[in-house]
Structures are given as C-alpha cells and as structure tokens.
Motif scaffolding. Structure first.
Motif, PDB file in Angstrom:
ATOM      1  N   ASP A 147     -17.310  18.377 -13.413  1.00 46.41           N
ATOM      2  CA  ASP A 147     -17.930  18.770 -14.677  1.00 46.41           C
ATOM      3  C   ASP A 147     -19.225  18.015 -14.923  1.00 46.41           C
TER       4      ASP A 147
ATOM      5  N   MET B  63     -12.315  14.493 -18.785  1.00 46.70           N
ATOM      6  CA  MET B  63     -11.182  15.310 -18.348  1.00 46.70           C
ATOM      7  C   MET B  63     -10.104  14.398 -17.761  1.00 46.70           C
ATOM      8  N   ASN B  64      -8.861  14.733 -18.091  1.00 47.37           N
ATOM      9  CA  ASN B  64      -7.770  13.981 -17.482  1.00 47.37           C
ATOM     10  C   ASN B  64      -7.511  14.497 -16.070  1.00 47.37           C
TER      11      ASN B  64
ATOM     12  N   MET C 194      -5.044  16.184 -14.732  1.00 41.22           N
ATOM     13  CA  MET C 194      -4.589  17.567 -14.632  1.00 41.22           C
ATOM     14  C   MET C 194      -5.743  18.539 -14.832  1.00 41.22           C
ATOM     15  N   GLU C 195      -6.620  18.248 -15.785  1.00 45.12           N
ATOM     16  CA  GLU C 195      -7.771  19.126 -16.023  1.00 45.12           C
ATOM     17  C   GLU C 195      -8.725  19.131 -14.829  1.00 45.12           C
ATOM     18  N   GLN C 196      -8.902  17.962 -14.214  1.00 47.47           N
ATOM     19  CA  GLN C 196      -9.750  17.906 -13.025  1.00 47.47           C
ATOM     20  C   GLN C 196      -9.153  18.717 -11.877  1.00 47.47           C
TER      21      GLN C 196
ATOM     22  N   LEU D  79      -7.192  21.307 -12.183  1.00 47.08           N
ATOM     23  CA  LEU D  79      -7.364  22.718 -12.529  1.00 47.08           C
ATOM     24  C   LEU D  79      -8.795  23.180 -12.280  1.00 47.08           C
ATOM     25  N   ALA D  80      -9.757  22.306 -12.577  1.00 43.27           N
ATOM     26  CA  ALA D  80     -11.158  22.656 -12.332  1.00 43.27           C
ATOM     27  C   ALA D  80     -11.414  22.845 -10.842  1.00 43.27           C
TER      28      ALA D  80
ATOM     29  N   ASN E 240      -9.844  26.140  -9.830  1.00 42.76           N
ATOM     30  CA  ASN E 240     -10.667  27.271 -10.263  1.00 42.76           C
ATOM     31  C   ASN E 240     -11.891  27.438  -9.373  1.00 42.76           C
TER      32      ASN E 240
END
Length: 693
Positions: free
Chosen positions: A492, A578-579, A581-583, A585-586, A589
């Motif tokens: 990000d 971002m935590n 899990m969000e990383q 998911l990124a 994606n």
C-alpha cells in the motif's frame, strides 16, 4: 674528510636541535642508522640535501641492497629519468621511487625475501619516506610508536612487490588492513599480513606437492589453491537434482574437483573445468532438504558439458561467509580464464596473468588468517572479480591485457629508452617464494627492471583507468545509497508513492483525454488544425526536436535557478496502517489481478491463433480483407498522408459529428471479436513432474 666532518656536524646538530626527535623519541629503531651515517667517512657524498632524513636513510638502505653508493644512484637517475621527472619540485619523491623500485626489483629476486624481517621493514619504511620525501616536509608523527602510513604511500610502494598487492586492488587491501587503526597502517598489522602471505604460500606449496589429484593435475601443472570438506563436521554437499552427497571440494588454478566421501575413502573425483570456454554459469544459490529453497549457503554451477546443473552447499551455523569466500575464488579463476581466452593471451603473458589471479587468492587467504573480522566483500580483494563489478572494468582489463602482451614480446623493451623505471614482474618473483609457476623469463639479477604495473614519477595507463573507474564507482555507490534510502515496505505504501510520482503524467493524460473526447470543442479544434498543418508540411521531426529542446532548456534552467538549494522531497500521504491479515489479503488480490491479466492475454493469443487457422471462416475473411486494404494503403499513399489519416481517425472519432458513428462501429467491432472462438489446447504433465511426485 672536511666534507664528511661538516655533514657529521650537520647530523649532530639536527639531532641536538630536535629535528629528529620525532624519530628518536622513545628509542627509535632509526638511532643506529643515524649514528652510523654521522660517523661514516662517506657521509658527505652519500647525504642528499634535497631529501628528508628518513628518505636519506631509505636511499642508503637501497644503495646497500644494490651494492652502489647513493651518489651513483643519483647519477643513474640523472641519466635515465626524463626532464619532467627530474623537475626540482618533483625530484625528491621521484628519486626516492627510483631507488625503491630498483632495490625492490632486486630484493624480490632473492630466495626467502618475504619472511625476511629486514625486507619487510624496508618496504614499510619506504612508505614512510614516500609520505615525507622532501627536506622541507614536516613529519606528521611524534614518536616511534605512532609511526604509520597512509593510503597513497601504500598504493605506490606495495604494488612494486607483486605478492603484496597490485595496482587494481591495493586500495581495498589497505582499507581492510587499516580498518582497526583509523585509516592509517601500522607496521604490526603490515607485518602480520606478510606473515599471513607466507603461510598461505606454504599451504599452497604443500597442497600442490601432495598426492591430491596428482594424476589429473599433472597434464597442465595445476596448482591447488584451496581444499574444503576434509573436516567431517564441515563437509561440502554436492546437490545434483534431488540427491545430495558429502565430500571434499578442491580448487586449482584451472578447475574445480569434487570427491564424494565413501565409507573409508573418497570416490573418483568429478571435474568441473574453469579454463575452457564452456559457457559456465557460477552464482549464489539457495538450497535445502528435498529441493526446498531455505538456506542461502550454496554455489550454483552449470556449463555446456553438464546435462544438469550442480549445486555445492557449504553448511555453517551462522551467515554464509564460507559460501561467499568459495564463490569469490571460484569466480576469480573462471574470470581470469575468460580474460585469457578473450584476449588470446599465450606463452609467458598467459602465465603472468594466471599468476595474478593465484596471488589474489593467496592475499585473500592471508587477510582471513590475520583478521578476526572477515571482510564483508571478498570480491573487492580479487582483481578480476573487482573489474567485473567496477564501472569501466572492461577498460581496466583491456589496458592490463596490453601490458601483458608487451611482456610476451620483450621483457626489456622500452619505447622511451629507459626514461621510465618499472616494477618487477610476478613470474620473476615467484620462484624465490618456493614454488614454480609456468615459464619464467630469464631476468638477470642486475638492476634491469621488467615490465610491470607502476612507473617512476608518473601514472601508467592501467593506473589511470583504475583511478577513473573507482571515481565512477563512488558515484554509483552514492546513487545506490539514495536508492536504498527511498525504499519502503508494504504494498500500500509503495502504491501511494508511485501514485504521487506519476501524478504529473496522470494529469497530462487527463488533459489529452479531454482533448481527444472534445470536452472543449474549440481547444480540440485548434489543436487538431495545428497538427494537421504540421503533418501536411512534413514538420513532425522538427516538432519532436522542438519538444526535446524545450525539455532540455527546462532542465538547464531548473538546475541554474535551484543551484545550492536543497532538493525538496516528494510529499506522500501515507495510507492507514494495515495489519498482517490485511497485508495478506492485499497480496492475494494483487496475485488474483495479475492472474486475470495473464488469462486475458492467453485468450487474445488463442483467438489470434483461431483467426490464422481459420477456425471461424467469416471472421478470418474479414480480417484478411482488412489486412489487404491496409497493405494497399501503405503501398500507395505517401507516408505523411498515412500519418495524417491515422491522426484524424484517432483524434476526431469523438468529435460531435463522428461520435455516434464511432460508438456504433466500436460496438460492431466488439461483437465481431467476441464471436471469434479460441483455438483449443491440451495440457500435459512433464515427465520430470511425474518423477518428483
């Protein structure tokens, strides 16, 4: 006698007035020589007033080595040196170099010179004298214990003895040796380095005289440079495919050998040739159990003679210094043979070049032997590795190749009739270190000097290339530092930085898109008329040139007006953190998006294949007709009219008169494209995949 007494009084007065206190404080080792000079009957004739006291002492030692007086040395210098070297402002240092190089050329041809304490002290004192050669120079040191030498002195004197250093890597050797002493080289460290060299030479001589690979090495007279894997707790593992086997690895100056360890003996050695041009690839590699890539401790080797690549693993508990060392020395032997093959170097010159690489490995072993802190970059201490990394390293090797070929023609030839005095060659020195390497020249033990890498009072072409290359390398390193400074972690954050950097281009794209879609008809019409006029007059080249000139003028004006001002950093708004899990998911994606792009690309390729194979005849006929029409236009119309038509077609398609027609045509084109079936394909599994399963 009167002159001698006068000079003796001068020396006595200098000592009494404190001019030598920087040397005589705390019982300097120069005391005895000063006393001997003061009492010598020939003190007047041997004292050179243009030189500093320490320079006079060094010249006196050189004269003893050569068996002639200092005055005879000066006469020889006056006869052989050119006028530019004998200028008064340069006389002291150039004459000192002349004496040092002559003495070292003779000393290095004496058996057992490297272990000789007198020889070691002489070379070090030459460096001290080189820093303060002139009588007017003020010493930079106070007492004997503080005596040390700097970089320039080491790089000037050390390459005169090929085993100690050479022009290309002397600066890096000095940096390693002086790292713990504030950038100045102490004699204690220098003495340990030479002792390490002596041990490395004895080790190589012992290995080469042993029965290791004797049958395989005898044909080319190979010398064993390094052996590893003999200790059971530190084996070398050879990986071929999914199999791995412990054993012993041996590097010679021509090849790499691996002997697999059986129950009580070693298996027949496998040979990996480094001398022949086999398109070898050697690089660091990661390895692990069952083919997993876990540990960065291996060397990858492949060549045209192998059916599959080989990986040599060097297990150790911490780091990968052992692997880095082996990678560097293997590559050094590979690079030197590539250099020999590239420049077709043969005979004596080939032996000289190959010996340069061997001496580089010995120096690296010596530094490892004496230093508790292992150098971070082994390649910087190896001549051919370093040239592979340096900007302009190919020019350095080209200059070195020219010097080597000169040795093969005539060792004593000199186009300037002896006006430049050079250092001894490596081949002439090696037999006196206790081993024979190739075919040496018949250099007599007179004062004649062989072709080398340095010359009195001036820089050789090799030195100039090295200096320029290292200057460029510092710029590259500085640029790399800025690159490392702007690297950030996180997808990000990197996307936010990229978006900000591309903002001007994004805005320009939006403006062009607005003009192409005729959001402001008057602006679009004006731009259209300007381009029509430029294209019809054939001024496209001039228009592009004008844009480039405008861009260049903008850059120059920016540099002029912003000179001395700090560069403003690009302001980037950091995204919310971002935590984990969000990383993840990124990342998922991004991978999914990339996979979709690959799928679309495959569909396009398969549809084009279907067109060419006429799987859908109606679409193929239309496509073929379009190709014929395009070919006729390209063949019959002048190029500027073609460019004009293409421009009008692209730029006016969304103008008010053509917008409805363009949308209708785009819809028909999409329907035609979607109606084309994709060519089929069959997915088969490879046999290697079945074996792995």
């Amino acid at each position: 006698m009167a002159v001698a007494g006068k000079t003796g009084n001068l020396l006595e007065r200098l000592v009494r007035e404190g001019s030598f206190k920087w040397l005589l404080g705390k019982s300097s080792y120069f005391d005895e020589e000063f006393e001997e000079m003061r009492n010598s009957p020939s003190a007047g004739s041997n004292w050179i007033h243009e030189l500093s006291p320490i320079a006079n002492i060094v010249v006196r030692r050189c004269s003893k080595t050569l068996g002639i007086s200092s005055s005879e040395l000066q006469e020889g210098f006056d006869q052989e040196a050119s006028d530019s070297i004998k200028q008064p402002l340069r006389f002291a240092r150039n004459f000192l170099e002349y004496c040092c190089f002559r003495a070292l050329a003779l000393s290095a041809q004496v058996s057992g010179h490297l272990p000789d304490k007198m020889f070691r002290r002489l070379t070090y004192d030459m460096m001290i004298a080189w820093e303060i050669p002139d009588a007017a120079d003020r010493p930079l040191i106070n007492v004997d214990e503080d005596i040390s030498v700097g970089l320039e002195a080491f790089c000037r004197i050390a390459p005169a003895v090929p085993i100690i250093a050479n022009v290309i890597i002397s600066e890096n050797i000095f940096d390693v040796l002086s790292a713990s002493t504030g950038g100045r080289l102490k004699f204690s460290v220098y003495d340990k380095y030479l002792s390490g060299l002596e041990r490395a030479i004895r080790k190589m001589r012992s290995n080469s005289d042993s029965s290791l690979l004797s049958a395989l090495r005898s044909s080319r007279g190979e010398k064993i440079l390094e052996v590893d894997g003999t200790v059971t707790t530190q084996p070398v593992l050879e990986h071929v495919g999914l199999s791995a086997w412990p054993g012993r690895l041996i590097l010679t100056d021509h090849a790499l050998y691996f002997e697999a360890l059986l129950v009580v003996k070693y298996d027949k050695p496998k040979k990996y040739d480094l001398a022949d041009d086999l398109k070898q690839v050697i690089k660091p590699e990661m390895t692990g159990r069952l083919g997993t890539r876990l540990f960065d401790k291996a060397v990858f080797y492949n060549s045209a003679s192998l059916s599959e690549p080989v990986v040599m693993e060097f297990p150790e508990f911490k780091g990968h210094a052992r692997r880095d060392y082996w990678l560097a020395i293997i590559q050094e032997i590979l690079f030197v043979h590539k250099f020999i093959n590239k420049y077709n170097i043969k005979g004596v010159a080939r032996n000289e070049v190959l010996l340069k690489a061997v001496l580089g490995v010995l120096r690296l072993q010596a530094i490892q032997d004496i230093s508790s802190a292992i150098p971070k970059e082994f390649k910087a201490l190896l001549m051919f590795n370093l040239c592979d990394q340096l900007p302009g390293g190919d020019l350095i090797l080209e200059s070195f190749a020219n010097m080597s070929n000169l040795r093969d023609l005539d060792c004593s030839s000199d186009s300037r009739a002896g006006s430049v005095m050079n250092s001894i060659s490596a081949l002439d020195m090696v037999p006196n270190l206790g081993f024979v390497f190739g075919t040496s020249t018949n250099t007599s033990k007179e004062s004649r000097l062989a072709v080398g890498e340095i010359s009195v009072g001036e820089m050789t072409s090799l030195e100039k290339e090295v200096k320029e290359s290292k200057s460029n390398y510092k710029k590259v390193e500085s640029a790399k530092a800025t690159v490392d400074g702007v690297k950030v972690d996180g997808i990000d954050t990197n996307l936010a930085v990229m978006k900000e950097l591309l903002y001007p281009i994004d805005e320009l794209g939006k403006s062009l898109k607005s003009l192409a879609y005729w959001d402001d008809p008057w602006k679009s019409l004006g731009l259209c008329l300007v381009f029509i006029y430029i294209i019809s007059r054939g001024w496209i080249g001039y228009a592009v040139a004008l844009m480039l000139l405008f861009l260049s003028a903008f850059m120059i004006m920016t540099r002029y007006f912003s000179q001395g001002r700090p560069v403003e950093g690009v302001k980037v708004i950091a995204p919310p953190p971002m935590n984990t899990m969000e990383q993840l998911l990124a990342v998922q994606n991004a991978i999914t998006h990339g996979e979709q792009l690959v799928k679309y690309g495959n569909v396009i390729l398969l549809k084009l294949r279907g067109l060419f194979l006429s799987i859908f005849p109606q679409a193929t006929e239309k496509f073929a007709f379009a190709l014929v029409a395009t070919a006729l236009v390209l063949a019959l119309l002048p190029s500027k009219y073609i460019v004009l038509v293409v421009f009008l077609e692209i730029f006016t398609r969304y103008s008010p008169p053509r917008k409805a027609t363009t949308e209708r045509r785009s819809r028909r084109l999409q329907e035609w494209w979607f109606s084309i079936p994709a060519a089929p394909f069959v997915l088969e599994r490879d046999n290697d995949d079945k074996k792995r399963n």
